[in-house]
Enzyme design. Structure first.
Site, mmCIF file in Angstrom:
data_model
loop_
_atom_site.group_PDB
_atom_site.id
_atom_site.type_symbol
_atom_site.label_atom_id
_atom_site.label_comp_id
_atom_site.label_asym_id
_atom_site.label_seq_id
_atom_site.Cartn_x
_atom_site.Cartn_y
_atom_site.Cartn_z
ATOM 1 N N GLY A 42 20.197 -28.404 20.748
ATOM 2 C CA GLY A 42 21.080 -29.529 20.475
ATOM 3 C C GLY A 42 20.761 -30.676 21.408
ATOM 4 N N GLY A 43 21.701 -31.635 21.485
ATOM 5 C CA GLY A 43 21.462 -32.810 22.299
ATOM 6 C C GLY A 43 21.300 -32.516 23.775
ATOM 7 N N ASP A 148 34.417 -32.603 17.893
ATOM 8 C CA ASP A 148 33.085 -32.708 17.286
ATOM 9 C C ASP A 148 32.975 -31.749 16.103
ATOM 10 O OD1 ASP A 148 30.553 -33.777 16.994
ATOM 11 O OD2 ASP A 148 29.620 -32.356 18.363
ATOM 12 N N PRO A 151 29.941 -29.941 9.755
ATOM 13 C CA PRO A 151 29.446 -28.734 9.067
ATOM 14 C C PRO A 151 28.619 -27.817 9.957
ATOM 15 C CG PRO A 151 29.229 -30.643 7.639
ATOM 16 C CD PRO A 151 29.675 -31.166 8.972
#
Length: 735
Positions: A42-43, A148, A151
């Site tokens: 992820g980020g 946050d 989906p």
């Protein structure tokens, strides 16, 4: 060469390469965990599948990735995620098994994101989102807002959905330090308007309801409610435009539309209420959601938002310096008591001072302090109106609300002021300005705006000369005289280059001319001002940053002119980081240590974002190191030794990289000397004389190098000489 290899050999080579990549980046975990493979990135983090030897089970382990691994801010965020998830026990929330600032061990979900399900019917999607809403409600009941939901954070295993990734979670009403106002956190496509505006203090239970509705919309329609070519346009759309109809079935459309209302109070009050309505739809029962009332739709029409005026929808600033003489004394009705009259006059003077200070602070980029001052004045005005219904106080409140970035609420107060006193020309004039700032005015609204802006105003009216010029320009624009409007607006900007309304009006004129480039320029510059970037555009024009920060020990570098920065918002981020740094020192002097730490971390965050775009800018690395050196000092003073140590290490890393990129930059050597001197003082205090001597020598060498490289008029020369004298004396004292 690869063309000669058989397919199975190529696959094996790719597999080996993947294993090597995973192994080279494998996390350092306790011996109880055996990493099996990487599951995803992820980020800020990487998730691995691992075997917990102690409990003999497979789990998912999340760690910070690469350069983020030593970032104290992100480590704290990882801890927040663990704390948020660990307090939750629900069958539809992934369980947390173990956590430290270095990793989180959690339930391994062998599932797929909600929107990646194959051959999933609308009823299946609704049932899964209903179950997720029940889980989210349970989190809310335990004081945790997810912030946050999307989906990819709803994983489906078989027919069971799990809510995962509480990395942005926020404790409800108990933790105001998790995020700062004005910072957009989360995934923009699914975030609610208040989050897109950066108003993170307004994010709560109903924000998660919006995100669940946006997620369901995306799954049912195959596209999110809003889409745009770039992030600023997307944030504008989320904050301002109404979501399109879902178009599935009337009652389900109503449920989703209720989730996606712009105003939080118009949404479902709880995630459980949303789940109940989805359950009713699944049982073919009437849903509780209803279309907006006629009154609500009429009010929305009256208060329709102008898109450019809310381009970023973050803390609009009052662009005219309002002096204490702007607001005329408030005349109360004859029936009002002497005490009320005295209170009204005091309120008028207080509001004038607040508006003046807020304008100056906003121009400097310190929007947070401006907002806090405005909130206090707004509270006083509302308290007065609760006891005395005075038209001029409604007018006064409208000015405060407009400065606070709440134009719809300001318009309501203007309407109340005019209803109470139809002859209040200043209020009618400002109503004309407010109407002019909207798009797609109907004929009646257009006529009203022109009439209001054409009113004769007394010379002592509570309006500045720039207000009057803006009114003339807007009247010319509304009546089709775009040339005159442009000339007057540019005259306004000569007197006040930070005038947000003038810039937005020029953007509208550019759109009417079909000049999209200039429209984008004027609107983006207004957005920069609203976001607190202050003199960013002036820094770009002059090719420099205002790096002078009174009371700062470290040496900052002006890197605005470096060609590698390009045309993005890097300079804006650098400018805002300096604003946060100045605010830090002011808050510290005022004894507000917690707020000072928050402002300083915001400065580090801005540098993080800048360096994510331009990782090889030595000046930015140096300036982030200065912020981290200050963070070390404040954390040590607050007794947080761990955070101080992490800040010290991070500053040292930044300075080493800056040395590699710019070995002849005196500021980097100065800061290295400062950091070594602080380290020497710490080691001396704990009785480690040998270590203190070594650090004193490192500091002296770095400072001598800085003084050798620096030009004669270098502003830090005297400070460097003084510090060199101190570390030399310290070295002698350690012998």
């Amino acid at each position: 060469m690869s063309d000669d290899l058989p397919e199975h050999a190529l696959r094996r080579l790719l597999a080996v390469a993947a294993e090597d990549d995973c192994g080279s980046d494998a996390p350092e975990l306790p011996a109880r965990y055996h990493v099996l493979r990487e599951l995803g990135r992820g980020g800020m983090g990487v998730v691995y599948e691992a075997h917990d030897r102690q409990l003999d089970r497979v789990c998912a382990v999340k760690v910070l990735a690469g350069r983020h691994a030593d970032d104290e801010h992100l480590r704290q965020r990882l801890v927040r995620e663990a704390l948020a998830a660990a307090r939750l026990r629900h069958p539809h929330i992934a369980a947390v098994y173990d956590a430290t600032p270095d990793y989180i061990s959690m339930q391994r979900i062998d599932g797929v994101p909600l929107d990646a399900l194959a051959s999933c019917s609308p009823r299946d999607f609704v049932a899964l989102v209903r179950d997720a809403a029940r889980a989210v409600h349970d989190a809310h009941q335990h004081g945790v807002v997810h912030r946050d939901l999307k989906p990819s954070n709803l994983l489906v295993e078989g027919s069971h959905v799990y809510v995962v990734d509480f990395g942005l979670a926020k404790a409800i009403a108990t933790d105001s330090t998790v995020s700062l106002p004005g910072v957009v956190l989360g995934t923009p496509v699914f975030m609610p308007p208040e989050q897109a505006r950066g108003d993170n203090l307004a994010v709560g239970v109903r924000s998660d309801v919006y995100a669940l509705g946006a997620t369901l919309f995306h799954c049912l329609r195959g596209a999110p409610p809003f889409a745009a070519a770039n992030l600023p346009e997307l944030l504008r759309a989320v904050a301002e435009r109404e979501a399109p109809p879902l178009g599935i079935e009337r009652d389900l459309d109503l449920v989703v539309a209720t989730c996606l209302r712009k105003e939080p109070e118009q949404r479902y009050a709880t995630a459980a209420a949303l789940a109940d309505d989805l359950d009713r739809w699944l049982r073919h029962e009437p849903v509780a959601a209803r279309p907006p009332s006629l009154g609500y739709r009429a009010r929305k029409l009256l208060q329709r938002r102008g898109s450019l005026a809310r381009a970023a929808a973050v803390a609009a600033v009052l662009a005219v310096a309002v002096t204490a003489t702007v607001l005329v004394p408030i005349a109360l009705r004859a029936s009002a008591g002497r005490a009320a009259a005295t209170s009204a006059v005091a309120l008028s003077a207080h509001a004038a001072a607040v508006l003046h200070d807020a304008t100056m602070l906003s121009h400097l980029g310190d929007v947070a302090t401006a907002q806090r001052a405005l909130d206090g004045a707004i509270g006083r005005a509302r308290a007065f109106l609760a006891q005395n219904d005075v038209p001029r106080v409604h007018h006064l409140l409208s000015r405060l609300l407009r400065a606070r970035g709440q134009p719809d609420a300001a318009f309501v107060e203007l309407t109340a002021a005019i209803a109470g006193d139809p002859d209040l020309a200043e209020a009618r004039f400002e109503r004309g300005l407010a109407l002019a700032s909207r798009n797609d005015l109907d004929d009646a609204e257009l006529a009203q705006a022109v009439a209001d802006l054409s009113l004769p105003l007394a010379s002592d009216a509570a309006l500045t000369q720039l207000d009057r010029l803006l009114g003339r320009a807007e009247r010319a624009r509304l009546t089709g005289d775009l040339v005159t409007a442009s000339e007057i607006l540019r005259e306004v900007l000569v007197y006040d280059p930070g005038h947000v309304r003038a810039r937005l009006s020029l953007a509208r004129i550019a759109l009417q001319h079909g000049d999209d480039t200039m429209a984008a320029y004027w609107s983006s510059s207004a957005v920069d001002l609203q976001l607190g970037y202050g003199p960013t555009h002036f820094a770009r024009e002059q090719g420099r940053l205002a790096i002078s920060v009174h009371g700062l020990e470290g040496a900052l570098v002006d890197f605005a002119g470096e060609a590698s920065l390009g045309t993005d918002h890097s300079v804006a981020l650098a400018q805002r980081a300096l604003v946060h740094l100045r605010r830090t020192l002011r808050l510290e002097r005022d004894g507000e240590t917690a707020e000072a730490l928050g402002a300083l971390r915001a400065a580090v965050d801005d540098h993080d974002a800048l360096l994510a775009m331009h990782p090889d800018v030595a000046g930015a690395l140096n300036n982030r190191a200065v912020c981290l050196i200050e963070l070390q000092r404040l954390c040590a003073a607050a007794g947080d030794g761990a955070a101080a140590g992490n800040a010290h290490l991070a500053a040292a890393r930044d300075l080493r990289r800056a040395h590699a990129l710019a070995p002849a930059q005196p500021e980097v050597w100065f800061n290295s000397g400062l950091l070594a001197a602080r380290n020497a003082r710490i080691q001396s205090a704990i009785g480690w004389a040998a270590g203190a001597r070594a650090r004193h020598r490192d500091a002296a060498a770095a400072l001598r190098r800085a003084l050798t490289l620096a030009p004669p008029d270098w502003p830090h020369r005297q400070a460097g000489a003084v510090l060199l004298s101190e570390v030399t004396a310290g070295d002698n004292g350690d012998r």
